[in-house]
Design a protein around this motif. Structure first.
Motif, PDB file in Angstrom:
ATOM      1  N   VAL A 226     -30.409 -19.382  19.730  1.00 21.65           N
ATOM      2  CA  VAL A 226     -29.249 -20.229  19.431  1.00 21.65           C
ATOM      3  C   VAL A 226     -29.455 -21.557  20.145  1.00 21.65           C
ATOM      4  O   VAL A 226     -29.649 -21.590  21.365  1.00 21.65           O
ATOM      5  CB  VAL A 226     -27.937 -19.578  19.913  1.00 21.65           C
ATOM      6  N   SER A 227     -29.426 -22.646  19.412  1.00 17.48           N
ATOM      7  CA  SER A 227     -29.706 -23.955  19.996  1.00 17.48           C
ATOM      8  C   SER A 227     -28.535 -24.453  20.834  1.00 17.48           C
ATOM      9  O   SER A 227     -27.384 -24.039  20.647  1.00 17.48           O
ATOM     10  CB  SER A 227     -29.994 -24.970  18.889  1.00 17.48           C
ATOM     11  N   ASP A 228     -28.849 -25.357  21.764  1.00 15.32           N
ATOM     12  CA  ASP A 228     -27.802 -25.954  22.590  1.00 15.32           C
ATOM     13  C   ASP A 228     -26.779 -26.689  21.731  1.00 15.32           C
ATOM     14  O   ASP A 228     -25.578 -26.679  22.028  1.00 15.32           O
ATOM     15  CB  ASP A 228     -28.417 -26.922  23.602  1.00 15.32           C
ATOM     16  N   ALA A 229     -27.243 -27.340  20.674  1.00 14.32           N
ATOM     17  CA  ALA A 229     -26.330 -28.083  19.795  1.00 14.32           C
ATOM     18  C   ALA A 229     -25.362 -27.124  19.107  1.00 14.32           C
ATOM     19  O   ALA A 229     -24.160 -27.414  18.990  1.00 14.32           O
ATOM     20  CB  ALA A 229     -27.127 -28.874  18.756  1.00 14.32           C
ATOM     21  N   ASP A 230     -25.871 -25.971  18.667  1.00 20.47           N
ATOM     22  CA  ASP A 230     -24.999 -24.983  18.024  1.00 20.47           C
ATOM     23  C   ASP A 230     -23.987 -24.425  19.014  1.00 20.47           C
ATOM     24  O   ASP A 230     -22.812 -24.193  18.674  1.00 20.47           O
ATOM     25  CB  ASP A 230     -25.834 -23.839  17.446  1.00 20.47           C
ATOM     26  N   ILE A 231     -24.449 -24.204  20.245  1.00 18.10           N
ATOM     27  CA  ILE A 231     -23.547 -23.675  21.275  1.00 18.10           C
ATOM     28  C   ILE A 231     -22.416 -24.666  21.538  1.00 18.10           C
ATOM     29  O   ILE A 231     -21.237 -24.303  21.587  1.00 18.10           O
ATOM     30  CB  ILE A 231     -24.326 -23.376  22.569  1.00 18.10           C
ATOM     31  N   ALA A 232     -22.751 -25.938  21.716  1.00 15.54           N
ATOM     32  CA  ALA A 232     -21.741 -26.965  21.998  1.00 15.54           C
ATOM     33  C   ALA A 232     -20.774 -27.118  20.828  1.00 15.54           C
ATOM     34  O   ALA A 232     -19.556 -27.247  21.015  1.00 15.54           O
ATOM     35  CB  ALA A 232     -22.428 -28.289  22.320  1.00 15.54           C
ATOM     36  N   ALA A 233     -21.315 -27.110  19.614  1.00 16.68           N
ATOM     37  CA  ALA A 233     -20.475 -27.281  18.425  1.00 16.68           C
ATOM     38  C   ALA A 233     -19.515 -26.101  18.268  1.00 16.68           C
ATOM     39  O   ALA A 233     -18.335 -26.277  17.933  1.00 16.68           O
ATOM     40  CB  ALA A 233     -21.353 -27.426  17.195  1.00 16.68           C
ATOM     41  N   TRP A 234     -20.014 -24.897  18.501  1.00 15.54           N
ATOM     42  CA  TRP A 234     -19.158 -23.709  18.372  1.00 15.54           C
ATOM     43  C   TRP A 234     -18.036 -23.740  19.414  1.00 15.54           C
ATOM     44  O   TRP A 234     -16.878 -23.481  19.113  1.00 15.54           O
ATOM     45  CB  TRP A 234     -20.004 -22.446  18.537  1.00 15.54           C
ATOM     46  N   HIS A 235     -18.395 -24.047  20.651  1.00 17.89           N
ATOM     47  CA  HIS A 235     -17.398 -24.088  21.725  1.00 17.89           C
ATOM     48  C   HIS A 235     -16.312 -25.115  21.412  1.00 17.89           C
ATOM     49  O   HIS A 235     -15.115 -24.875  21.643  1.00 17.89           O
ATOM     50  CB  HIS A 235     -18.083 -24.431  23.053  1.00 17.89           C
ATOM     51  N   LYS A 236     -16.691 -26.230  20.835  1.00 20.00           N
ATOM     52  CA  LYS A 236     -15.723 -27.277  20.514  1.00 20.00           C
ATOM     53  C   LYS A 236     -14.814 -26.863  19.352  1.00 20.00           C
ATOM     54  O   LYS A 236     -13.594 -27.065  19.397  1.00 20.00           O
ATOM     55  CB  LYS A 236     -16.454 -28.574  20.169  1.00 20.00           C
ATOM     56  N   SER A 237     -15.405 -26.276  18.324  1.00 16.98           N
ATOM     57  CA  SER A 237     -14.616 -25.920  17.138  1.00 16.98           C
ATOM     58  C   SER A 237     -13.778 -24.659  17.342  1.00 16.98           C
ATOM     59  O   SER A 237     -12.858 -24.397  16.572  1.00 16.98           O
ATOM     60  CB  SER A 237     -15.537 -25.734  15.928  1.00 16.98           C
ATOM     61  N   HIS A 238     -14.105 -23.875  18.351  1.00 17.86           N
ATOM     62  CA  HIS A 238     -13.345 -22.656  18.641  1.00 17.86           C
ATOM     63  C   HIS A 238     -12.694 -22.738  20.026  1.00 17.86           C
ATOM     64  O   HIS A 238     -12.557 -21.730  20.722  1.00 17.86           O
ATOM     65  CB  HIS A 238     -14.257 -21.427  18.578  1.00 17.86           C
ATOM     66  N   ALA A 239     -12.255 -23.940  20.388  1.00 20.43           N
ATOM     67  CA  ALA A 239     -11.719 -24.161  21.738  1.00 20.43           C
ATOM     68  C   ALA A 239     -10.541 -23.244  22.048  1.00 20.43           C
ATOM     69  O   ALA A 239     -10.368 -22.799  23.187  1.00 20.43           O
ATOM     70  CB  ALA A 239     -11.303 -25.624  21.888  1.00 20.43           C
ATOM     71  N   SER A 240      -9.730 -22.937  21.033  1.00 17.57           N
ATOM     72  CA  SER A 240      -8.548 -22.101  21.271  1.00 17.57           C
ATOM     73  C   SER A 240      -8.899 -20.665  21.647  1.00 17.57           C
ATOM     74  O   SER A 240      -8.050 -19.923  22.143  1.00 17.57           O
ATOM     75  CB  SER A 240      -7.652 -22.093  20.029  1.00 17.57           C
ATOM     76  N   GLU A 241     -10.162 -20.272  21.415  1.00 19.58           N
ATOM     77  CA  GLU A 241     -10.581 -18.911  21.746  1.00 19.58           C
ATOM     78  C   GLU A 241     -11.097 -18.806  23.178  1.00 19.58           C
ATOM     79  O   GLU A 241     -11.321 -17.698  23.676  1.00 19.58           O
ATOM     80  CB  GLU A 241     -11.672 -18.448  20.777  1.00 19.58           C
ATOM     81  N   TYR A 242     -11.313 -19.964  23.811  1.00 16.79           N
ATOM     82  CA  TYR A 242     -11.873 -19.972  25.167  1.00 16.79           C
ATOM     83  C   TYR A 242     -10.895 -20.665  26.106  1.00 16.79           C
ATOM     84  O   TYR A 242     -11.105 -21.791  26.563  1.00 16.79           O
ATOM     85  CB  TYR A 242     -13.237 -20.654  25.178  1.00 16.79           C
TER      86      TYR A 242
END
Length: 656
Positions: A226-242
């Protein structure tokens, strides 16, 4: 200048000015124009007059419309009643903050408006409820019965214990209103019906059976990078889950009766307690009573009261002259609960809930004596005393241990209540002196936290403590709470000493969790794609078993699936019956995700509509009853909706 104004005030200028003023006074009312409106109601229902049902609602015709108001007091009483009911039903799960929401309170008020509309419509339709109907309904209520029979004594006792207490007259009027408004809507509901053909069609659908073949497609483990870019993008788009939950740190004072020093008791106090409460330690005197009731409303005029009294006096004279009291009661009594039994009310004791004048008369009589007429809220009574059972009493020595235990328990409860009261008084005088108040009474301040909202252990896990700890008042002010019940004779007082709002968790702290979520999402999407591909191929005629074997999967048969049997989950059953029945030359297939993230592909092998004649009689009757009830409920709702259309309804939001 003043003289000029005086001259003009009596001429045509004054006429014009008066004419101009009439308009605002007519539109808004003299009172509103001069003092402003005063909305002392929760809701107002305006209806066209009974003599002009099609009257328009615009002014000036609207002045003829009838007003019906739901007072603020009525509304608040209903809110409290609903609050008590929900608290009793939900127990610790009851959320007072959610109950206090404007939406919930509006819902309660809307239900009151519907009730009032139904009653108004019943009055318009001239529907009357006879006194006998009201009494029959009262006698059916289990809370007013003893051994399956209506009991007047219990009836009065239960009404007096309500919050707020109700008199029989008030309760009977409330019940009359309920019966009246429900009668009209009940008639409308009875007009609803389901035709035999429609009923048979619904039954055939409800009891339809489907045979299906099923393939489960599990989520394959995903271990791809899993790339760093994918990790950052996922964390941003799913912020309400974290998000880190909101937390508080609490200080609290724990007060428990069982942990307070035992209160001393002495022999003299025990004997004094026994002397004051001797009736507790034995059986009270019992008296067997019968009566004849000549009912008359408490608000009736003097002539009606006198007529009832005279009739009661004549019956008393007949009874004292040797007439059969039971026969007189069966012929003349207005009490439906005892009339058929010759006026028999059974055995009563002092303080058992009978009206005081009635009870005083009973205990002033000798055995087999008949009283003079006795007045209560129900009317005039002629009372006959039958047998008398003398009371019994245990000696002090026999009940000493019991009295001592009661005295110790009572003293402990008083000490507990006194302690809580003193703590509250001290904190009101010095809101910041939490530790000082505890020390003054030999208690310690304990600390717990950070406590997450909806989490915690021990005291912090109590729903009541959670609600108070996360309330705006405690968080913003930092002041001490009132005592919070957490058990029998066990309370805590708390204050919030630290609060952390819900906050996003930095990526660095949840990086591994994000990676796992990305891989789970990829695995789910892969399974979903495989399921869709298999459904599409099955729909084109490819063999499901061959498609499953190509993926090293097996086909499972499910025979006789019905709508009310989960196979394997309720969502799967819904999906199975959502696809059309298979037609000649066509395959009906679908897919559904399962709770563990895997997918289920299914093919409908056969669909067999139910034959109503083959459905068990009990099931068939239950289903027909459900269809009828649903039709009746929908008709009643539609009728109330029509009632709303023909009225103007105004809700005062500030009263909610």
């Amino acid at each position: 200048m003043l003289q000029a104004l005086r001259d003009k005030s009596s001429g045509w200028v004054a006429t014009v000015i008066l004419g101009l003023l009439i308009v605002p006074f007519a539109l808004f009312g003299v009172s509103d124009y001069m003092t402003g409106s005063s909305e002392n109601f929760a809701a107002r229902i305006q209806s066209p007059p009974s003599w002009w049902k099609s009257a328009p609602s615009f002014w000036p015709v609207s002045v003829f419309w009838d007003d019906e108001e739901i007072s603020v007091q009525e509304y608040r009483q209903r809110v409290e009643l609903v609050r008590q009911q929900q608290r009793a039903e939900q127990g610790d799960a009851f959320d007072n903050k959610a109950f206090e929401s404007v939406d919930n309170k509006r819902k309660i008020l809307e239900s009151m408006i519907d009730e009032r509309l139904m009653r108004l419509a019943a009055v318009d339709a001239n529907i009357q409820v006879a006194d006998a109907s009201v009494r029959r309904e009262i006698e059916k209520i289990p809370e007013f019965q003893v051994d399956g029979r209506f009991n007047q004594q219990k009836y009065v006792s239960v009404l007096s214990s309500l919050s707020p207490p109700r008199t029989p007259v008030q309760f009977e009027q409330d019940l009359r209103n309920d019966l009246q408004r429900n009668a009209l809507v009940g008639r409308a509901a009875l007009s609803a019906f389901t035709s035999k053909s429609e009923g048979d069609r619904m039954l055939a659908l409800w009891f339809e059976q489907r045979d299906v073949s099923v393939v489960r497609i599990p989520m394959a483990p995903d271990s791809a990078p899993v790339s760093d870019a994918d990790i950052a993008a996922w964390h941003k788009s799913h912020a309400s889950e974290y998000l880190a939950p909101e937390t508080v740190t609490l200080e609290y004072i724990d007060v428990e009766a069982a942990k307070l020093p035992p209160a001393p008791v002495n022999e003299a106090d025990l004997r004094a307690r026994y002397a004051a409460e001797q009736e507790k330690y034995g059986e009270a005197e019992q008296r067997k009573v019968a009566h004849i009731l000549i009912p008359v409303d408490a608000s009736a005029d003097a002539a009606s009261q006198k007529a009832a009294q005279d009739k009661a006096a004549a019956l008393a004279q007949q009874a004292n002259g040797g007439a059969d009291f039971a026969a007189l009661a069966r012929t003349n009594s207005g009490d439906p609960g005892s009339k058929a039994q010759g006026g028999d009310l059974g055995w009563i004791t002092r303080g058992s809930g009978m009206p005081k004048p009635f009870e005083d008369a009973v205990f002033a009589l000798q055995a087999n004596q008949v009283s003079a007429p006795v007045k209560t809220d129900f009317g005039w009574h002629v009372i006959k005393l039958g047998e008398v059972k003398a009371g019994t009493r245990k000696s002090f020595e026999e009940v000493r241990d019991q009295i001592e235990a009661e005295a110790i328990a009572g003293a402990g409860e008083r000490a507990y209540n006194d302690m809580l009261s003193a703590l509250v008084d001290d904190l009101m005088k010095n809101p910041s002196g939490f530790a000082e108040a505890a020390a003054k009474h030999g208690l310690t301040v304990q600390k717990v936290g950070p406590v997450p909202k909806g989490g915690g252990e021990g005291i912090a896990a109590s729903p009541e403590v959670q609600r108070e700890a996360f309330s705006e008042a405690r968080i913003q002010d930092g002041t001490a709470s009132d005592p919070i019940d957490v058990g029998t004779d066990h309370s805590v007082l708390l204050r919030v000493v630290a609060h952390t709002p819900e906050r996003p968790i930095p990526l660095a702290e949840v990086r591994e969790r994000v990676i796992a979520d990305i891989r789970a999402d990829r695995a789910s999407k892969a399974a979903s794609s495989a399921a869709k591909t298999m459904v599409a191929a099955t729909g084109k005629g490819e063999d499901l078993a061959a498609l499953a074997a190509a993926r090293s999967l097996a086909v499972e048969p499910f025979k006789g699936v019905t709508r009310n049997v989960p196979a394997p989950t309720p969502e799967a059953t819904k999906a199975i019956f959502a696809v059309p029945r298979p037609q000649q030359g066509k395959v009906s297939a679908g897919s559904v995700v399962l709770p563990d993230g895997s997918w289920m592909v299914f093919r409908i092998d056969a669909a067999t509509p139910a034959n109503p004649a083959e459905v068990p009689a009990a099931q068939l009757a239950g289903m027909r009853q459900q269809l009828s009830s649903a039709a009746a409920e929908q008709t009643a709702k539609s009728y109330i909706a029509e009632l709303r259309k023909s009225r103007k309804i105004r809700v005062v939001e500030t009263q909610l």
